[in-house]
Design a protein around this motif. Sequence first.
Motif, PDB file in Angstrom:
ATOM      1  N   GLU A   1      -2.525   9.577  -2.797  1.00  0.00           N
ATOM      2  CA  GLU A   1      -3.207   9.263  -1.675  1.00  0.00           C
ATOM      3  C   GLU A   1      -2.944   7.931  -1.265  1.00  0.00           C
ATOM      4  O   GLU A   1      -2.412   6.979  -2.009  1.00  0.00           O
ATOM      5  N   ASN A   2      -3.239   7.758   0.067  1.00  0.00           N
ATOM      6  CA  ASN A   2      -3.070   6.386   0.526  1.00  0.00           C
ATOM      7  C   ASN A   2      -3.935   5.454   0.059  1.00  0.00           C
ATOM      8  O   ASN A   2      -5.012   5.727   0.037  1.00  0.00           O
ATOM      9  N   ARG A   3      -3.458   4.383  -0.515  1.00  0.00           N
ATOM     10  CA  ARG A   3      -4.429   3.135  -1.104  1.00  0.00           C
ATOM     11  C   ARG A   3      -3.547   1.836  -1.226  1.00  0.00           C
ATOM     12  O   ARG A   3      -2.358   1.962  -1.259  1.00  0.00           O
ATOM     13  N   LYS A   4      -4.428   0.908  -1.150  1.00  0.00           N
ATOM     14  CA  LYS A   4      -3.740  -0.384  -1.621  1.00  0.00           C
ATOM     15  C   LYS A   4      -3.320  -0.545  -3.220  1.00  0.00           C
ATOM     16  O   LYS A   4      -4.283  -0.341  -3.928  1.00  0.00           O
TER      17      LYS A   4
ATOM     18  N   GLU B   1       1.049  -1.112   0.138  1.00  0.00           N
ATOM     19  CA  GLU B   1       0.008  -0.010  -0.013  1.00  0.00           C
ATOM     20  C   GLU B   1       0.952   1.240   0.126  1.00  0.00           C
ATOM     21  O   GLU B   1       2.081   1.234   0.330  1.00  0.00           O
ATOM     22  N   ILE B   2       0.313   2.434  -0.660  1.00  0.00           N
ATOM     23  CA  ILE B   2       0.831   3.619  -0.403  1.00  0.00           C
ATOM     24  C   ILE B   2       0.461   4.125   0.830  1.00  0.00           C
ATOM     25  O   ILE B   2      -0.751   4.311   1.067  1.00  0.00           O
ATOM     26  N   LYS B   3       1.531   4.564   1.634  1.00  0.00           N
ATOM     27  CA  LYS B   3       1.332   5.421   2.819  1.00  0.00           C
ATOM     28  C   LYS B   3       1.981   6.579   2.964  1.00  0.00           C
ATOM     29  O   LYS B   3       3.425   6.388   2.707  1.00  0.00           O
ATOM     30  N   ASP B   4       1.665   7.705   3.022  1.00  0.00           N
ATOM     31  CA  ASP B   4       2.550   8.737   3.011  1.00  0.00           C
ATOM     32  C   ASP B   4       3.623   8.851   2.117  1.00  0.00           C
ATOM     33  O   ASP B   4       4.921   8.992   2.446  1.00  0.00           O
ATOM     34  N   ASN B   5       3.362   8.531   1.004  1.00  0.00           N
ATOM     35  CA  ASN B   5       4.161   8.737  -0.274  1.00  0.00           C
ATOM     36  C   ASN B   5       5.077   7.537  -0.456  1.00  0.00           C
ATOM     37  O   ASN B   5       6.224   7.691  -1.105  1.00  0.00           O
TER      38      ASN B   5
END
Length: 135
Positions: free
Chosen positions: A48-51, A28-32
């Motif tokens: 954006e935060n996402r899987k 997942e994308i978390k905090d870039n």
Amino acid sequence: GTPKELYQSPSTIDVANFFGEKNFIEGEIKDNKFVYAFGVYDVGYNSENRKVVAMIKSEKIKLCPKKTDTGILGRISKRRYAGDRIYYDLTVGEYIFKCQSNLESNFQVDEEVIIDIDFKKAVFFDKQTKKRISW
């Protein structure tokens, strides 16, 4: 698009699967940052935060002797000679990475190696829609 465009920048996971061996790594994308089972990679983009699913082509995974300290420790589980290159399956826990290398890297089955993934060359897909993410 042209076959080269489809290979380099597939629009969906299904298109990517059509063109040879690839590695699909869920995370997942978390905090870039791309957070996945084996580490964290700074994607360098505002997102954006996402899987997501990261696609890495087999030629973008580099194998190094175990004495290197950076990377992911894996074991060669399969080796296939193909003329000007060797194809490897690399086992890391329950995951199998697909890799190819030139003939100079003569790793053997059951040998432990370090796997260096070039995420700069990764293509990211939204896990839910399976569509490519454009940064």
